[in-house]
Design a protein around this motif. Sequence first.
Motif, PDB file in Angstrom:
ATOM      1  N   SER A  93       0.854  -1.206   0.000  1.00 10.46           N
ATOM      2  CA  SER A  93       0.000   0.000   0.000  1.00 10.46           C
ATOM      3  C   SER A  93       0.884   1.248   0.000  1.00 10.46           C
ATOM      4  CB  SER A  93      -0.933   0.002   1.219  1.00 10.46           C
ATOM      5  OG  SER A  93      -1.788  -1.093   1.184  1.00 10.46           O
ATOM      6  N   SER A 153       3.307   4.513  -1.707  1.00  9.12           N
ATOM      7  CA  SER A 153       3.275   5.663  -2.612  1.00  9.12           C
ATOM      8  C   SER A 153       4.646   6.314  -2.556  1.00  9.12           C
ATOM      9  CB  SER A 153       2.186   6.664  -2.209  1.00  9.12           C
ATOM     10  OG  SER A 153       2.419   7.155  -0.908  1.00  9.12           O
ATOM     11  N   GLY A 155       4.362   4.029   3.105  1.00 10.70           N
ATOM     12  CA  GLY A 155       3.548   2.824   3.013  1.00 10.70           C
ATOM     13  C   GLY A 155       3.506   2.057   4.301  1.00 10.70           C
ATOM     14  N   GLY A 171      -2.913   3.544  -0.128  1.00  6.20           N
ATOM     15  CA  GLY A 171      -2.716   4.195   1.158  1.00  6.20           C
ATOM     16  C   GLY A 171      -3.630   3.576   2.181  1.00  6.20           C
ATOM     17  N   SER A 222      -0.315   4.395   7.309  1.00  9.89           N
ATOM     18  CA  SER A 222       0.711   5.133   6.560  1.00  9.89           C
ATOM     19  C   SER A 222       0.347   6.612   6.460  1.00  9.89           C
ATOM     20  CB  SER A 222       0.937   4.521   5.175  1.00  9.89           C
ATOM     21  OG  SER A 222      -0.255   4.495   4.428  1.00  9.89           O
ATOM     22  N   ASP A 223      -0.941   6.932   6.366  1.00  8.85           N
ATOM     23  CA  ASP A 223      -1.356   8.342   6.344  1.00  8.85           C
ATOM     24  C   ASP A 223      -0.975   9.036   7.651  1.00  8.85           C
ATOM     25  OD1 ASP A 223      -2.424   7.958   3.832  1.00  8.85           O
ATOM     26  OD2 ASP A 223      -4.513   7.921   4.519  1.00  8.85           O
ATOM     27  N   TRP A 246       2.780   9.578   7.634  1.00  7.88           N
ATOM     28  CA  TRP A 246       3.105  10.608   6.660  1.00  7.88           C
ATOM     29  C   TRP A 246       2.759  12.002   7.189  1.00  7.88           C
ATOM     30  CZ3 TRP A 246       5.936  12.363   3.077  1.00  7.88           C
ATOM     31  CH2 TRP A 246       5.517  13.356   2.196  1.00  7.88           C
ATOM     32  N   ASP A 298       2.489  14.096  -5.249  1.00  7.42           N
ATOM     33  CA  ASP A 298       2.453  12.639  -5.349  1.00  7.42           C
ATOM     34  C   ASP A 298       3.085  12.247  -6.692  1.00  7.42           C
ATOM     35  OD1 ASP A 298       1.844   9.938  -5.617  1.00  7.42           O
ATOM     36  OD2 ASP A 298      -0.142  10.159  -4.731  1.00  7.42           O
TER      37      ASP A 298
END
Length: 119
Positions: free
Chosen positions: A19, A21, A34, A74, A78-79, A82, A96
Motif C-alpha cells: 500500500s 506511494s 507505506g 494508502g 501510513s497516512d 506521513w 504525489d
Amino acid sequence: MPTWDYHDEPTDDDVVLVSWSVMEVNGDNQHFVGLALPHREGRVSSSILSFDAERRVGVTRSGRRYHLHGRPGGNVNSDYAWNNWRTLNGVTTVRDVTHDYLARFSADPSAGADAPKEL
C-alpha cells in the motif's frame, strides 16, 4: 561519501512496503510512504537515492532498501505516519509522484500483488 553494499538477499536494512506511494516534498526530495511488513506499521523513508524499476527496489539516504510490493495505495497507518513526518519536517509543498514510478516498471504494476510471507 558512504557507500552501501547492494545484496540480493534481504538484510536488517531491507523494508518491504505494501500500500505504498512516493511523495516529493518541497520540490526536491522524494520519499517512500507505506505499510512496512511484517507488522503493517506506517513508514516514511529518508530521501530516495536510487531506484531499480525492474526489481522495484529503492535505496534511501539511510542505506535501507525499500522493496515495493503489490499495488500503490494508502491506508490510515501510513497516512498517520506521513502526516506526522510532514509536520515534524516542516514540509510546505507535496507532490504525489507515484505514477512516475509506476511508469518506470517494466512489468504490469499489479504483478507481485501478494507480499512475501517472510524476508
